[in-house]
Design a protein around this motif. Sequence first.
Motif, PDB file in Angstrom:
ATOM      1  N   THR A  44       0.783  -1.283   0.509  1.00 54.24           N
ATOM      2  CA  THR A  44       0.073  -0.062  -0.087  1.00 54.24           C
ATOM      3  C   THR A  44       0.466   1.299  -0.155  1.00 54.24           C
ATOM      4  OG1 THR A  44      -0.359   0.055   2.437  1.00 54.24           O
ATOM      5  CG2 THR A  44      -1.560  -1.135   1.135  1.00 54.24           C
ATOM      6  N   ARG A  45       2.570   1.102  -0.255  1.00 54.45           N
ATOM      7  CA  ARG A  45       2.724   2.144   0.313  1.00 54.45           C
ATOM      8  C   ARG A  45       2.553   3.968  -1.412  1.00 54.45           C
ATOM      9  NH1 ARG A  45       4.594  -1.331  -3.801  1.00 54.45           N
ATOM     10  NH2 ARG A  45       5.956  -0.769  -5.314  1.00 54.45           N
ATOM     11  N   ASN A  46       1.995   3.370  -1.575  1.00 53.03           N
ATOM     12  CA  ASN A  46       1.555   4.373  -3.292  1.00 53.03           C
ATOM     13  C   ASN A  46       0.277   5.310  -3.021  1.00 53.03           C
ATOM     14  OD1 ASN A  46       4.342   4.446  -4.841  1.00 53.03           O
ATOM     15  ND2 ASN A  46       3.135   2.460  -5.720  1.00 53.03           N
ATOM     16  N   PHE A  47      -0.125   4.395  -1.493  1.00 52.36           N
ATOM     17  CA  PHE A  47      -1.722   4.855  -1.451  1.00 52.36           C
ATOM     18  C   PHE A  47      -1.785   6.659  -0.893  1.00 52.36           C
ATOM     19  CE2 PHE A  47      -4.984   6.528   1.455  1.00 52.36           C
ATOM     20  CZ  PHE A  47      -5.595   6.361   1.071  1.00 52.36           C
ATOM     21  N   LYS A  48      -0.670   6.898  -0.539  1.00 51.30           N
ATOM     22  CA  LYS A  48      -0.687   8.592  -0.104  1.00 51.30           C
ATOM     23  C   LYS A  48      -0.813   9.303  -1.531  1.00 51.30           C
ATOM     24  CE  LYS A  48      -2.050  12.101   2.196  1.00 51.30           C
ATOM     25  NZ  LYS A  48      -1.145  12.262   3.761  1.00 51.30           N
ATOM     26  N   PRO A  49       0.782   8.979  -1.976  1.00 47.74           N
ATOM     27  CA  PRO A  49       0.793  10.020  -3.602  1.00 47.74           C
ATOM     28  C   PRO A  49       0.156  10.006  -4.664  1.00 47.74           C
ATOM     29  CG  PRO A  49       2.998   8.470  -2.703  1.00 47.74           C
ATOM     30  CD  PRO A  49       2.136   8.070  -2.109  1.00 47.74           C
ATOM     31  N   TYR A  50      -0.695   9.026  -5.123  1.00 45.78           N
ATOM     32  CA  TYR A  50      -1.984   9.019  -5.410  1.00 45.78           C
ATOM     33  C   TYR A  50      -3.166   9.135  -5.228  1.00 45.78           C
ATOM     34  CZ  TYR A  50      -1.046   4.356  -7.604  1.00 45.78           C
ATOM     35  OH  TYR A  50       0.701   2.753  -8.692  1.00 45.78           O
ATOM     36  N   MET A  51      -3.622   9.804  -4.005  1.00 46.46           N
ATOM     37  CA  MET A  51      -4.596  10.426  -3.545  1.00 46.46           C
ATOM     38  C   MET A  51      -4.412  11.864  -3.157  1.00 46.46           C
ATOM     39  SD  MET A  51      -6.660   8.487  -2.980  1.00 46.46           S
ATOM     40  CE  MET A  51      -7.564   8.839  -2.954  1.00 46.46           C
ATOM     41  N   LYS A  52      -2.220  12.150  -4.108  1.00 45.31           N
ATOM     42  CA  LYS A  52      -1.899  13.706  -4.193  1.00 45.31           C
ATOM     43  C   LYS A  52      -3.051  13.936  -5.449  1.00 45.31           C
ATOM     44  CE  LYS A  52       1.163  13.662  -1.270  1.00 45.31           C
ATOM     45  NZ  LYS A  52       2.457  14.552  -0.677  1.00 45.31           N
ATOM     46  N   LYS A  53      -3.502  12.965  -6.230  1.00 38.12           N
ATOM     47  CA  LYS A  53      -3.520  13.949  -7.305  1.00 38.12           C
ATOM     48  C   LYS A  53      -4.583  14.237  -7.786  1.00 38.12           C
ATOM     49  CE  LYS A  53      -0.462  10.182  -9.278  1.00 38.12           C
ATOM     50  NZ  LYS A  53       0.832  10.958  -9.977  1.00 38.12           N
TER      51      LYS A  53
ATOM     52  N   GLN B 144      -4.252  -2.214  -6.589  1.00 35.03           N
ATOM     53  CA  GLN B 144      -4.224  -3.377  -5.784  1.00 35.03           C
ATOM     54  C   GLN B 144      -5.482  -3.796  -6.333  1.00 35.03           C
ATOM     55  OE1 GLN B 144      -3.225  -2.730  -1.909  1.00 35.03           O
ATOM     56  NE2 GLN B 144      -2.585  -1.886  -3.603  1.00 35.03           N
ATOM     57  N   LYS B 145      -6.040  -3.753  -7.466  1.00 35.04           N
ATOM     58  CA  LYS B 145      -6.685  -5.250  -7.672  1.00 35.04           C
ATOM     59  C   LYS B 145      -6.401  -5.820  -8.785  1.00 35.04           C
ATOM     60  CE  LYS B 145     -11.090  -5.771  -7.027  1.00 35.04           C
ATOM     61  NZ  LYS B 145     -11.264  -6.545  -5.171  1.00 35.04           N
ATOM     62  N   LEU B 146      -5.561  -5.358  -9.622  1.00 33.95           N
ATOM     63  CA  LEU B 146      -5.108  -5.589 -10.975  1.00 33.95           C
ATOM     64  C   LEU B 146      -4.197  -6.260 -10.245  1.00 33.95           C
ATOM     65  CD1 LEU B 146      -6.337  -3.850 -13.971  1.00 33.95           C
ATOM     66  CD2 LEU B 146      -7.334  -5.522 -13.210  1.00 33.95           C
ATOM     67  N   PHE B 147      -3.185  -5.465  -9.528  1.00 40.23           N
ATOM     68  CA  PHE B 147      -1.052  -5.869  -9.549  1.00 40.23           C
ATOM     69  C   PHE B 147      -0.946  -6.434  -7.398  1.00 40.23           C
ATOM     70  CE2 PHE B 147      -1.109  -3.253 -12.943  1.00 40.23           C
ATOM     71  CZ  PHE B 147      -0.278  -3.546 -13.671  1.00 40.23           C
ATOM     72  N   GLY B 148      -2.000  -6.335  -7.115  1.00 35.23           N
ATOM     73  CA  GLY B 148      -2.278  -7.083  -5.850  1.00 35.23           C
ATOM     74  C   GLY B 148      -1.145  -6.382  -5.087  1.00 35.23           C
ATOM     75  N   GLY B 149      -1.105  -5.026  -5.085  1.00 33.68           N
ATOM     76  CA  GLY B 149       0.027  -3.658  -4.667  1.00 33.68           C
ATOM     77  C   GLY B 149       1.545  -4.134  -5.327  1.00 33.68           C
ATOM     78  N   LYS B 150       1.769  -5.192  -6.089  1.00 39.07           N
ATOM     79  CA  LYS B 150       2.772  -4.896  -6.686  1.00 39.07           C
ATOM     80  C   LYS B 150       3.535  -4.850  -8.058  1.00 39.07           C
ATOM     81  CE  LYS B 150       2.864 -10.148  -4.251  1.00 39.07           C
ATOM     82  NZ  LYS B 150       3.044 -10.855  -4.061  1.00 39.07           N
ATOM     83  N   VAL B 151       3.000  -3.284  -8.151  1.00 39.29           N
ATOM     84  CA  VAL B 151       3.655  -2.786  -9.399  1.00 39.29           C
ATOM     85  C   VAL B 151       4.965  -2.311  -9.132  1.00 39.29           C
ATOM     86  CG1 VAL B 151       1.476  -1.481  -9.433  1.00 39.29           C
ATOM     87  CG2 VAL B 151       2.820  -0.396  -8.040  1.00 39.29           C
ATOM     88  N   PRO B 152       5.732  -1.950 -10.215  1.00 41.02           N
ATOM     89  CA  PRO B 152       6.932  -1.710 -10.309  1.00 41.02           C
ATOM     90  C   PRO B 152       7.654  -0.881  -9.729  1.00 41.02           C
ATOM     91  CG  PRO B 152       7.087  -1.972 -12.355  1.00 41.02           C
ATOM     92  CD  PRO B 152       5.343  -2.024 -11.472  1.00 41.02           C
TER      93      PRO B 152
END
Length: 547
Positions: free
Chosen positions: A384-393, A406-414
């Motif tokens: 979930t490390r990218n949650f806050k940076p995403y929400m800044k958009k 989360q749904k497509l990559f299970g949080g394992k984006v590169p």
Amino acid sequence: MERESMEFDVLIVGGGPAGLAAAIRLKQQAEAKGQDISVCLIEKGAEIGAHILSGAVMDPRAITELFPDWKERGAPLNTAVTEDRVIFLNETGGRTIPNGLLPGCFVNHGNYIVRLGNVAKWMGEQAEALGVEVYPGFAAAEILYDENGAVKGVATGDMGLTREGEPGPNHQLGMELHAKYTLFAEGCRGHLGKQLEAKYSLRDGVDPQTYGIGIKELWEVPVENHRPGLVVHTAGWPLPSDTYGGGFVYHLEDNLVAVGYVVGLNYSNPHLSPFEEFQRYKTHPEIRKYLDGGKRLAYGARAIAAGGLQSQPRLIFPGGGLIGDDAGFLNAARIKGSHAAIKSGMLAADAALDALAGNRQRDTLTAYPSAFQDSWLHEELHKTRNFKPYMKKGLWMGSLLFGIDQKLFGGKVPWTLHNSADHVTLKPAAECPKIDYPKPDGKLTFDRLSSVFLSNTNHEEEQPCHLRLKDASVPISVNLALYDAPEQRYCPAGVYEIVRDGDGNAPRLQINAQNCVHCKTCDIKDPTQNINWVVPQGGEGPIYQGM
């Protein structure tokens, strides 16, 4: 006069879930291994749990590791979650998201709605039963270092100082507490944790921490409004879509409902008031239907570390480590931190105990971050490390991107997105629209002072102000001139006030430090970082009753 001192094997600063878990784990494992160690825990609140404030929906995974028999021991996890609702609000209605479309981090099956202050109090009782020396009402005011530059403990603050910092008639020197290892569990934006980060360059190479301010009330509601086990999370109204935030309604036992609102402190409009946004939030039909006819019992506020792994400092330094929210372990996407705090305390305790078994003292506990890297907690926070940076958009784009993540990559984006400091985001007041907040009605919505009254906050007025200005001219020359004194609005307790006396006198900043609920928002959001929050006398501040 010299301060008296006491010696321990391990000293823990802070009596929240992280600190208590560390103390308990140390004693449990020492007994299992036949070690005899001394553990001391100090807490600045008047009692264990007095300064604890959280939503809170608790994942029991960590407390189950700490106490597999927590149910038999009577841990106050009384209300299992029975239903999740996530609602995107507009001004008059809202759209509920089907549970099948929710990312796993928003699903609370198997979790419990708790009053975290009560959980902390119970943990304190378990710690004392194991032989931990627990001292509430003692505020760690100073870090102590040995001749090699390692942390050797802390000193508690003097009592009975005058406003000028001189010894008064009831002056008592603080005490030095020395230890082979010291763990800091002060919670979000710990004032000693800040000093450790600076001295040991713990933030080199990591993103700035980013925060939210969480404001909460506890209500007793009519039985017909109560849905035990219901967890409601909302996004959208009343905040504009470009400002991160959201609300919650948690239905506890005994007709109790916890209602709260979180505003990301990276907002840009200096006219915004998180407190007033929360009051408006309660007037929405989807929220007020639970509160109408009820009685507000308690109020509080607390900053929340929300940056995730990329904003986490190095956890260790010679002589100790940072645990819990002192190190930013909260999972903002899950809106949960207590399980992470408990787990981090356990990991640090294991490392300290192994060091003591090897007759080491005040070295660097490298086993602690290594164990964290290999733990389920690191795996969870990495997803979930990218949650806050995403929400800044923005709300809609951020929600879409996080959902895909989360749904497509299970949080394992590169990729790992980055955070920036919250205090740099304010725009000049002249460039931003003013916000017309309605007056409180005294039934559903309230003012700051009546709210602070419910937090049982108290500070002795004849003591040095614990809200320190680095430059006394800045509040008027910069904050008022450029930003219309935003400290009047981001503080949820009415601490900061611009006073314009008659007879043509210049405006001045008045600091009502006795109102402070220790949320640390001023220390975080002040645009010039001119405010430094330090501890007042031990035992002061709010006394939350199971918040």
